[in-house]
Design a protein around this motif. Structure first.
Motif, PDB file in Angstrom:
ATOM      1  N   ALA A  28       0.615  -1.285   0.158  1.00  0.00           N
ATOM      2  CA  ALA A  28      -0.231  -0.591  -0.440  1.00  0.00           C
ATOM      3  C   ALA A  28       1.023   1.419   0.006  1.00  0.00           C
ATOM      4  O   ALA A  28       0.945   2.627  -0.439  1.00  0.00           O
ATOM      5  CB  ALA A  28      -1.186   0.130   0.843  1.00  0.00           C
ATOM      6  N   PHE A  29       1.826   1.262   0.707  1.00  0.00           N
ATOM      7  CA  PHE A  29       2.495   2.897   0.785  1.00  0.00           C
ATOM      8  C   PHE A  29       3.828   2.848  -0.781  1.00  0.00           C
ATOM      9  O   PHE A  29       3.842   3.150  -1.249  1.00  0.00           O
ATOM     10  CB  PHE A  29       4.539   2.116   1.729  1.00  0.00           C
ATOM     11  N   VAL A  30       3.808   1.208  -1.076  1.00  0.00           N
ATOM     12  CA  VAL A  30       4.179   1.834  -2.632  1.00  0.00           C
ATOM     13  C   VAL A  30       2.941   2.317  -4.176  1.00  0.00           C
ATOM     14  O   VAL A  30       3.813   3.144  -4.150  1.00  0.00           O
ATOM     15  CB  VAL A  30       5.127   0.150  -3.062  1.00  0.00           C
ATOM     16  N   VAL A  31       2.236   1.973  -3.735  1.00  0.00           N
ATOM     17  CA  VAL A  31       1.141   2.402  -4.687  1.00  0.00           C
ATOM     18  C   VAL A  31       1.007   4.467  -3.909  1.00  0.00           C
ATOM     19  O   VAL A  31       1.053   4.541  -5.242  1.00  0.00           O
ATOM     20  CB  VAL A  31       0.011   1.512  -4.589  1.00  0.00           C
ATOM     21  N   VAL A  32       0.441   4.769  -2.855  1.00  0.00           N
ATOM     22  CA  VAL A  32       0.252   5.367  -2.309  1.00  0.00           C
ATOM     23  C   VAL A  32       1.255   6.832  -2.439  1.00  0.00           C
ATOM     24  O   VAL A  32       1.427   7.694  -2.569  1.00  0.00           O
ATOM     25  CB  VAL A  32      -0.355   4.806  -0.673  1.00  0.00           C
ATOM     26  N   GLY A  33       2.588   6.021  -1.948  1.00  0.00           N
ATOM     27  CA  GLY A  33       3.666   7.111  -1.283  1.00  0.00           C
ATOM     28  C   GLY A  33       4.381   8.106  -2.424  1.00  0.00           C
ATOM     29  O   GLY A  33       4.197   8.655  -2.645  1.00  0.00           O
ATOM     30  N   ALA A  74      -0.489  -3.330  -9.208  1.00  0.00           N
ATOM     31  CA  ALA A  74      -0.373  -4.139  -8.058  1.00  0.00           C
ATOM     32  C   ALA A  74      -2.615  -3.863  -8.173  1.00  0.00           C
ATOM     33  O   ALA A  74      -2.552  -4.974  -6.954  1.00  0.00           O
ATOM     34  CB  ALA A  74      -0.194  -3.074  -6.837  1.00  0.00           C
ATOM     35  N   VAL A  75      -3.293  -3.335  -8.768  1.00  0.00           N
ATOM     36  CA  VAL A  75      -4.653  -3.790  -7.739  1.00  0.00           C
ATOM     37  C   VAL A  75      -5.303  -4.983  -8.795  1.00  0.00           C
ATOM     38  O   VAL A  75      -4.900  -4.906  -9.476  1.00  0.00           O
ATOM     39  CB  VAL A  75      -5.678  -1.712  -8.571  1.00  0.00           C
ATOM     40  N   LEU A  76      -6.163  -5.446  -7.832  1.00  0.00           N
ATOM     41  CA  LEU A  76      -6.971  -6.659  -8.195  1.00  0.00           C
ATOM     42  C   LEU A  76      -8.443  -6.101  -8.791  1.00  0.00           C
ATOM     43  O   LEU A  76      -8.906  -7.044  -8.321  1.00  0.00           O
ATOM     44  CB  LEU A  76      -6.935  -7.670  -7.277  1.00  0.00           C
ATOM     45  N   ASP A  77      -8.702  -4.910  -8.835  1.00  0.00           N
ATOM     46  CA  ASP A  77     -10.248  -4.766  -8.869  1.00  0.00           C
ATOM     47  C   ASP A  77     -10.268  -4.153 -11.216  1.00  0.00           C
ATOM     48  O   ASP A  77      -9.452  -3.176 -10.862  1.00  0.00           O
ATOM     49  CB  ASP A  77     -10.839  -4.054  -8.281  1.00  0.00           C
TER      50      ASP A  77
END
Length: 516
Positions: free
Chosen positions: A6-11, A137-140
């Motif tokens: 989550a940090f890698v995506v949002v950072g 990274a997302v799965l939706d």
């Protein structure tokens, strides 16, 4: 691991917002511009470190399993969830994205392209990184679409505000092509989600199309495939790419070729192959035909640009070469076999490393000579890099032979496995047709070798009737930005099992309908 992903995506998104704020007094350095550029290097460096820790903590014994997953309800009425996770397919792309963005930030710290505020530049690069990492990274399905679209605006501004000649037209062409493709793709994603009752990519992959009729699958593959093909880019939907690369600043070209093009092919593997196998089966021969047309077309366009008197731009030539290289990726996917899909994923990573390095090098040549025109660089008083800047010339020759698929370097394995996949395609696909496609693609490798060797001969071995006039060779910051790409190109070429050991179990599970 959940928090780390989550940090890698949002950072980077948080870093982009912070880049626009005034620098704290103690961190300004010599100037606010230097402070914000240092901020970009720091944020991308932290994200790269977090991605490497994520890779180290990844369960390499079970790469087909979704790991570091987060699954939170977001829009209950539509059953849209914030669902993140990585497996052996997405992890290498995550690391590649973090690495290339960090190297671009490092390069820009010393060689910022001419344009408006550095604050905006750093914020756009970080926003671009966040969108790309989220895509992998997302799965939706709906989150995938949002992440897929998130990268368009920052890349548009990077081209339009920091690019070279013709940047406005190139930026508009880029945004119009990709937006029109995305509109059609959204319709296909909505069709799958509404007909199956879920937008969850893991559940859809496990169902393996059993909840969708053949007509729905065919329609969905056509709609989603058009959007993905534009981003890949697949011939004949590629015409935005050469203009965008030619006009983009060096780091824009590196990120566009090294990262953004991978989003399209990743969508084919992650969504269409497991979710709509019947639809993919229907379109696989057409996808393969377009793929090999792109291989030959891209090579012939490069040969035309490389010939004396053609006034060919070296950046434009590398852009056309990407059309050919991504053709091999699409051919591997179209074979619908584990061998072909593994080859496609390997070629994706290899192309990101090699073409990223090529655009760095061509940008350096353009900075030194003030032009990327091949005729000018090859003139009697032209580049002659072996005599004037031997390390720069040697690196350019290395990147060129890696791009043409020399055995022992990364470019070889992906193309070879894609050809093997076409040699023995999935059951139900016409083997004579795919043998024809394989033969045409193999001929394309000869054309690739021809134009790249011509470029090396003309730029690196240019005529020097007089004593060569030295120019600046590879600088320390360039060495720092380019060495990781060259080293990984050699490592992947000599030890392909590192990458294939990650992708193969995940691909096997994906093609088997979620069963390991």
């Amino acid at each position: 691991m959940q928090f780390l992903l989550a940090f890698v995506v949002v950072g980077p998104l948080i870093g982009a917002v912070a880049a626009l704020l005034p620098a704290p007094p103690g961190l300004k350095g010599r100037s606010p511009d230097q402070a914000v550029l240092r901020h970009g290097v720091t944020v991308t460096g932290v994200i790269l470190l977090a991605t490497l820790v994520l890779a180290a903590g990844f369960d390499h014994d079970h790469p087909s399993k979704m790991q570091a997953t987060t699954d939170i309800s977001w829009i209950p009425a539509l059953d849209v969830r914030i669902h993140l996770g990585i497996d052996g397919i997405s992890l290498p792309l995550l690391v590649l994205t973090a690495l290339l963005t960090f190297l671009c930030a490092l390069y820009s710290y010393f060689k910022l392209p001419e344009g408006p505020s550095p604050k905006a530049f750093v914020a756009l690069v970080l926003l671009l990184e966040s969108g790309t990492l989220a895509t992998f990274a997302v799965l939706d399905l709906l989150l995938f679409f949002l992440a897929f679209e998130m990268v368009l605006i920052p890349m548009y501004f990077l081209i339009a505000r920091w690019g070279g000649a013709g940047r406005q037209a190139a930026a508009w062409k880029f945004i119009l092509y990709t937006l029109l493709g995305s509109v059609v793709m959204l319709l296909g994603l909505l069709l799958i989600g509404l007909k199956s009752g879920t937008f969850d990519m893991v559940a859809l992959a496990t169902d393996n199309g059993r909840g969708l009729t053949s007509s729905v699958q065919v329609t969905a593959v056509l709609a989603i495939g058009i959007g993905l093909a534009v981003k890949t880019p697949m011939w004949p939907l590629h015409s935005w790419l050469p203009d965008a690369h030619t006009a983009a600043p060096t780091v824009g070209s590196v990120l566009l070729a090294g990262v953004l093009l991978k989003m399209g092919t990743y969508g084919f593997v992650r969504i269409l192959l497991p979710v709509a196998p019947d639809g993919m089966h229907t379109f696989a021969p057409y996808l393969a035909a377009f793929a090999v047309a792109g291989i030959v077309y891209g090579s012939l366009a490069c040969l035309a640009l490389a010939r004396p008197g053609a006034k060919g731009d070296l950046k434009r030539l590398i852009a056309y070469s990407s059309v050919g290289h991504m053709g091999f990726v699409l051919l591997g996917i179209a074979s619908m076999t584990p061998t072909g899909v593994n080859g496609a994923l390997f070629a994706n990573i290899a192309h990101g490393l090699i073409t990223g390095l090529l655009f760095f090098l061509v940008g350096a040549v353009k900075d030194r000579y003030g032009t990327a025109d091949l005729d000018t660089l090859a003139g009697a008083t032209g580049a002659a890099l072996y005599g004037r800047a031997p390390r720069l010339g040697g690196l350019l020759a290395f990147a060129a032979v890696a791009s043409l698929g020399l055995p022992g370097l990364a470019g070889f394995w992906g193309e070879m496995l894609a050809l093997f996949g076409a040699f023995d395609p999935a059951d139900g696909l016409s083997r004579p047709a795919f043998l024809t496609f394989m033969s045409i693609a193999a001929f394309g490798t000869l054309l690739t070798a021809a134009y790249l060797l011509i470029v090396v001969r003309r730029v690196c071995m240019g005529a020097n009737r007089d004593e060569p006039q030295a120019i600046a060779d590879v600088q320390s910051y360039e060495f720092a930005a380019w060495t990781p790409l060259a080293a990984l190109t050699v490592l992947a070429g000599l030890w392909p099992a590192v990458l294939l050991g990650l992708t193969d179990p995940a691909v096997q599970k994906l093609l088997a309908g979620g069963k390991s």
